[in-house]
Scaffold this motif. Structure first.
Motif, PDB file in Angstrom:
ATOM      1  N   GLY A 144       3.890  -5.371 -13.331  1.00  0.00           N
ATOM      2  CA  GLY A 144       4.706  -4.277 -13.849  1.00  0.00           C
ATOM      3  C   GLY A 144       5.155  -3.293 -12.791  1.00  0.00           C
ATOM      4  N   ALA A 145       4.489  -3.297 -11.625  1.00  0.00           N
ATOM      5  CA  ALA A 145       4.905  -2.395 -10.547  1.00  0.00           C
ATOM      6  C   ALA A 145       6.205  -2.914  -9.935  1.00  0.00           C
ATOM      7  CB  ALA A 145       3.822  -2.311  -9.483  1.00  0.00           C
ATOM      8  N   ARG A 146       7.124  -1.997  -9.648  1.00  0.00           N
ATOM      9  CA  ARG A 146       8.415  -2.398  -9.097  1.00  0.00           C
ATOM     10  C   ARG A 146       8.428  -2.268  -7.578  1.00  0.00           C
ATOM     11  NH1 ARG A 146      13.405   0.416 -11.714  1.00  0.00           N
ATOM     12  NH2 ARG A 146      12.250   2.301 -11.141  1.00  0.00           N
ATOM     13  N   VAL A 147       9.062  -3.224  -6.928  1.00  0.00           N
ATOM     14  CA  VAL A 147       9.245  -3.179  -5.473  1.00  0.00           C
ATOM     15  C   VAL A 147      10.564  -2.463  -5.192  1.00  0.00           C
ATOM     16  CG1 VAL A 147       9.525  -4.536  -3.365  1.00  0.00           C
ATOM     17  CG2 VAL A 147       7.979  -5.340  -5.182  1.00  0.00           C
ATOM     18  N   GLY A 165       0.822  -1.210   0.000  1.00  0.00           N
ATOM     19  CA  GLY A 165       0.000   0.000   0.000  1.00  0.00           C
ATOM     20  C   GLY A 165       0.851   1.254   0.000  1.00  0.00           C
ATOM     21  N   LEU A 166       1.963   1.235   0.755  1.00  0.00           N
ATOM     22  CA  LEU A 166       2.883   2.376   0.767  1.00  0.00           C
ATOM     23  C   LEU A 166       3.510   2.579  -0.605  1.00  0.00           C
ATOM     24  CD1 LEU A 166       4.817   1.870   4.134  1.00  0.00           C
ATOM     25  CD2 LEU A 166       3.142   3.641   3.613  1.00  0.00           C
ATOM     26  N   VAL A 167       3.882   1.485  -1.257  1.00  0.00           N
ATOM     27  CA  VAL A 167       4.482   1.585  -2.584  1.00  0.00           C
ATOM     28  C   VAL A 167       3.502   2.223  -3.566  1.00  0.00           C
ATOM     29  CG1 VAL A 167       5.379   0.242  -4.533  1.00  0.00           C
ATOM     30  CG2 VAL A 167       6.054  -0.343  -2.207  1.00  0.00           C
ATOM     31  N   LEU A 168       2.237   1.835  -3.489  1.00  0.00           N
ATOM     32  CA  LEU A 168       1.246   2.361  -4.421  1.00  0.00           C
ATOM     33  C   LEU A 168       0.964   3.845  -4.184  1.00  0.00           C
ATOM     34  CD1 LEU A 168      -1.272  -0.627  -4.471  1.00  0.00           C
ATOM     35  CD2 LEU A 168       0.260   0.091  -6.314  1.00  0.00           C
ATOM     36  N   VAL A 169       1.003   4.276  -2.936  1.00  0.00           N
ATOM     37  CA  VAL A 169       0.680   5.668  -2.624  1.00  0.00           C
ATOM     38  C   VAL A 169       1.895   6.585  -2.761  1.00  0.00           C
ATOM     39  CG1 VAL A 169      -0.105   7.231  -0.806  1.00  0.00           C
ATOM     40  CG2 VAL A 169      -1.243   5.036  -1.125  1.00  0.00           C
ATOM     41  N   LEU A 199      15.961  -9.109  11.556  1.00  0.00           N
ATOM     42  CA  LEU A 199      15.714 -10.439  11.010  1.00  0.00           C
ATOM     43  C   LEU A 199      16.050 -10.480   9.527  1.00  0.00           C
ATOM     44  CD1 LEU A 199      12.270 -11.101  12.729  1.00  0.00           C
ATOM     45  CD2 LEU A 199      14.524 -11.930  13.452  1.00  0.00           C
ATOM     46  N   GLN A 200      17.059 -11.247   9.155  1.00  0.00           N
ATOM     47  CA  GLN A 200      17.490 -11.325   7.759  1.00  0.00           C
ATOM     48  C   GLN A 200      16.390 -11.868   6.865  1.00  0.00           C
ATOM     49  OE1 GLN A 200      20.267 -10.140   6.270  1.00  0.00           O
ATOM     50  NE2 GLN A 200      19.326 -10.812   4.350  1.00  0.00           N
ATOM     51  N   ARG A 201      15.548 -12.743   7.392  1.00  0.00           N
ATOM     52  CA  ARG A 201      14.515 -13.355   6.561  1.00  0.00           C
ATOM     53  C   ARG A 201      13.582 -12.317   5.955  1.00  0.00           C
ATOM     54  NH1 ARG A 201       9.658 -13.528   9.321  1.00  0.00           N
ATOM     55  NH2 ARG A 201       8.766 -14.850   7.718  1.00  0.00           N
ATOM     56  N   LEU A 202      13.371 -11.191   6.631  1.00  0.00           N
ATOM     57  CA  LEU A 202      12.485 -10.167   6.068  1.00  0.00           C
ATOM     58  C   LEU A 202      13.082  -9.567   4.795  1.00  0.00           C
ATOM     59  CD1 LEU A 202      11.069  -8.257   9.175  1.00  0.00           C
ATOM     60  CD2 LEU A 202      10.002 -10.048   7.791  1.00  0.00           C
ATOM     61  N   TYR A 203      14.388  -9.341   4.788  1.00  0.00           N
ATOM     62  CA  TYR A 203      15.025  -8.767   3.598  1.00  0.00           C
ATOM     63  C   TYR A 203      15.056  -9.786   2.459  1.00  0.00           C
ATOM     64  CZ  TYR A 203      16.226  -5.555   7.268  1.00  0.00           C
ATOM     65  OH  TYR A 203      16.137  -4.685   8.325  1.00  0.00           O
ATOM     66  N   ASP A 204      15.114 -11.070   2.819  1.00  0.00           N
ATOM     67  CA  ASP A 204      15.120 -12.121   1.808  1.00  0.00           C
ATOM     68  C   ASP A 204      13.727 -12.347   1.217  1.00  0.00           C
ATOM     69  OD1 ASP A 204      17.820 -12.506   2.388  1.00  0.00           O
ATOM     70  OD2 ASP A 204      17.420 -14.145   3.792  1.00  0.00           O
ATOM     71  N   GLU A 205      12.692 -12.275   2.059  1.00  0.00           N
ATOM     72  CA  GLU A 205      11.356 -12.704   1.640  1.00  0.00           C
ATOM     73  C   GLU A 205      10.385 -11.566   1.329  1.00  0.00           C
ATOM     74  OE1 GLU A 205       9.869 -15.439   4.566  1.00  0.00           O
ATOM     75  OE2 GLU A 205      11.732 -16.575   4.636  1.00  0.00           O
ATOM     76  N   LEU A 206      10.600 -10.383   1.910  1.00  0.00           N
ATOM     77  CA  LEU A 206       9.622  -9.307   1.724  1.00  0.00           C
ATOM     78  C   LEU A 206       9.480  -8.836   0.277  1.00  0.00           C
ATOM     79  CD1 LEU A 206       9.681  -6.834   4.758  1.00  0.00           C
ATOM     80  CD2 LEU A 206       7.681  -7.893   3.688  1.00  0.00           C
ATOM     81  N   PRO A 207      10.570  -8.624  -0.468  1.00  0.00           N
ATOM     82  CA  PRO A 207      10.376  -8.117  -1.830  1.00  0.00           C
ATOM     83  C   PRO A 207       9.420  -8.967  -2.664  1.00  0.00           C
ATOM     84  CG  PRO A 207      12.670  -7.905  -1.201  1.00  0.00           C
ATOM     85  CD  PRO A 207      12.004  -8.703  -0.112  1.00  0.00           C
ATOM     86  N   GLY A 208       9.597 -10.275  -2.631  1.00  0.00           N
ATOM     87  CA  GLY A 208       8.697 -11.143  -3.380  1.00  0.00           C
ATOM     88  C   GLY A 208       7.282 -11.122  -2.839  1.00  0.00           C
ATOM     89  N   ALA A 209       7.150 -11.058  -1.510  1.00  0.00           N
ATOM     90  CA  ALA A 209       5.824 -11.026  -0.897  1.00  0.00           C
ATOM     91  C   ALA A 209       5.104  -9.723  -1.228  1.00  0.00           C
ATOM     92  CB  ALA A 209       5.943 -11.200   0.612  1.00  0.00           C
ATOM     93  N   ILE A 210       5.829  -8.607  -1.225  1.00  0.00           N
ATOM     94  CA  ILE A 210       5.224  -7.312  -1.595  1.00  0.00           C
ATOM     95  C   ILE A 210       4.754  -7.363  -3.044  1.00  0.00           C
ATOM     96  CG2 ILE A 210       5.696  -4.859  -1.984  1.00  0.00           C
ATOM     97  CD1 ILE A 210       7.682  -5.020   0.376  1.00  0.00           C
ATOM     98  N   ALA A 211       5.579  -7.930  -3.920  1.00  0.00           N
ATOM     99  CA  ALA A 211       5.244  -7.987  -5.345  1.00  0.00           C
ATOM    100  C   ALA A 211       3.924  -8.703  -5.582  1.00  0.00           C
ATOM    101  CB  ALA A 211       6.372  -8.678  -6.112  1.00  0.00           C
ATOM    102  N   ARG A 212       3.614  -9.686  -4.754  1.00  0.00           N
ATOM    103  CA  ARG A 212       2.360 -10.433  -4.929  1.00  0.00           C
ATOM    104  C   ARG A 212       1.137  -9.578  -4.615  1.00  0.00           C
ATOM    105  NH1 ARG A 212       5.795 -14.587  -2.973  1.00  0.00           N
ATOM    106  NH2 ARG A 212       5.189 -14.338  -0.788  1.00  0.00           N
ATOM    107  N   HIS A 213       1.335  -8.446  -3.940  1.00  0.00           N
ATOM    108  CA  HIS A 213       0.215  -7.551  -3.628  1.00  0.00           C
ATOM    109  C   HIS A 213       0.182  -6.319  -4.539  1.00  0.00           C
ATOM    110  CE1 HIS A 213      -1.270  -9.584  -0.024  1.00  0.00           C
ATOM    111  NE2 HIS A 213      -0.002  -9.849   0.257  1.00  0.00           N
ATOM    112  N   LEU A 214       1.031  -6.317  -5.572  1.00  0.00           N
ATOM    113  CA  LEU A 214       1.059  -5.218  -6.526  1.00  0.00           C
ATOM    114  C   LEU A 214       0.588  -5.704  -7.895  1.00  0.00           C
ATOM    115  CD1 LEU A 214       4.539  -3.658  -5.634  1.00  0.00           C
ATOM    116  CD2 LEU A 214       2.283  -2.747  -5.019  1.00  0.00           C
ATOM    117  N   PHE A 215       0.100  -4.759  -8.702  1.00  0.00           N
ATOM    118  CA  PHE A 215      -0.297  -5.133 -10.057  1.00  0.00           C
ATOM    119  C   PHE A 215       0.945  -5.410 -10.905  1.00  0.00           C
ATOM    120  CE2 PHE A 215      -0.500  -0.452  -9.740  1.00  0.00           C
ATOM    121  CZ  PHE A 215       0.486  -0.103 -10.648  1.00  0.00           C
TER     122      PHE A 215
END
Length: 311
Positions: A278-281, A241-245, A260-276
């Motif tokens: 072509g949107a970049r994370v 939501g922050l990325v979109l706004v 937590l290193q796992r957040l940096y490893d896993e968040l980009p892909g997880a965020i991408a799943r909530h974007l339309f």
């Protein structure tokens, strides 16, 4: 002689002062315990902290910045939703200004964290950044060109009190939780460190904090592993939501979960799943200053407001 700018980071258990020169090099630092219940003691001890720093450096500060938990009511100036009981309902900045005999520049502690990471921190030199705190609560700050944008009521960055997706909560079998801010279903109740522990308990576990959830997951606890997956999905939805706004050039994480290193490893892909499509994370980055950035950011805020042309 270089001017001095003091930053005060007010926490639930400690008050930290950082005395900086015009380049934001820290010349003096001191921590004291936070007087949690007595407002007069809070003002007196905080003012004494400033005076001790000035005595140690042999000259007064040009400006003092104050990073406060919670927000100030736009109409009354009273502090709201603070985790320091003595400060709730109090006009903190005017009281401290009267004790010191000078203006005190007030900012949210999460905004001060973001400002510190925008100037000399993990997002230094980027056109924009969002600092997202994931600690006991969830807050943040938005900076453009290295300058904090606080907004009309000083609320810019309070992403933790936006709503979690009702559909996502239902999909994960989670109830809509009340929030101490007075709203219901706030993201903070699920994506903060305390929110992760709450999810584990709602899934049948008994973890008291986020660290316990991770320890149990490492031991193979099914409820803990489910809680981590749910937490990641809800956190990714909030950051998407922050990325979109705002479309920041980077997201810098702060608070206990930022370790937590796992957040940096896993968040980009997880965020991408909530974007339309072509949107970049944007890059999701660890903080450069960690929990030491709040006081430095408050000093930066003081410099920014004392000298509006300063970066």
């Amino acid at each position: 002689m270089s001017p001095l700018f003091f930053g005060l980071d007010i926490g639930g258990t400690k008050i930290e002062l950082a005395a900086c020169d015009a380049t934001l090099a820290v010349l003096h630092r001191e921590r004291i315990a936070t007087p949690g219940a007595d407002f007069d003691a809070f003002v007196a001890q905080t003012a004494a902290l400033v005076r001790r720093a000035e005595a140690a450096l042999g000259r007064p500060a040009q400006a003092v910045g104050l990073g406060m938990p919670g927000v100030a009511d736009a109409a009354t100036g009273c502090q709201l939703s603070s985790n320091v009981p003595a400060l709730n309902g109090r006009r903190v900045a005017p009281a401290l200004a009267a004790a010191l005999g000078r203006t005190v520049h007030l900012g949210n502690d999460c905004q001060c964290f973001a400002l510190s990471e925008a100037q000399g921190g993990a997002a230094d030199g980027l056109p924009s950044m969002f600092g997202a705190i994931l600690g006991t609560g969830a807050g943040g700050g938005f900076c453009v060109g290295g300058r904090l944008l606080a907004g009309y009521s000083g609320l810019a960055g309070e992403w933790g009190h936006g709503p979690a997706s009702a559909a996502l909560l239902a999909a994960h079998g989670l109830p809509v939780l009340d929030c101490p801010c007075g709203l219901r279903g706030c993201l903070e109740r699920y994506v903060s460190g305390s929110g992760l522990a709450a999810i584990h308990r709602l899934r049948g576990g008994d973890a008291r904090d986020a660290e316990a959830v991770h320890a149990l997951a490492a031991q193979g606890d099914a409820a803990a592993r489910a809680a981590l997956a749910i937490h990641l999905d809800l956190l990714a939805q909030g950051l998407a939501g922050l990325v979109l706004v705002l479309d920041p050039h980077a997201i810098v994480l702060g608070g206990g979960l930022s370790k937590l290193q796992r957040l940096y490893d896993e968040l980009p892909g997880a965020i991408a799943r909530h974007l339309f499509r072509g949107a970049r994370v944007p890059p999701v980055l660890p903080p450069r200053f960690g929990d030491a950035g709040g006081a430095r950011g408050a000093a930066l805020l003081a410099r920014q407001r004392f000298t509006p042309s300063a970066p």
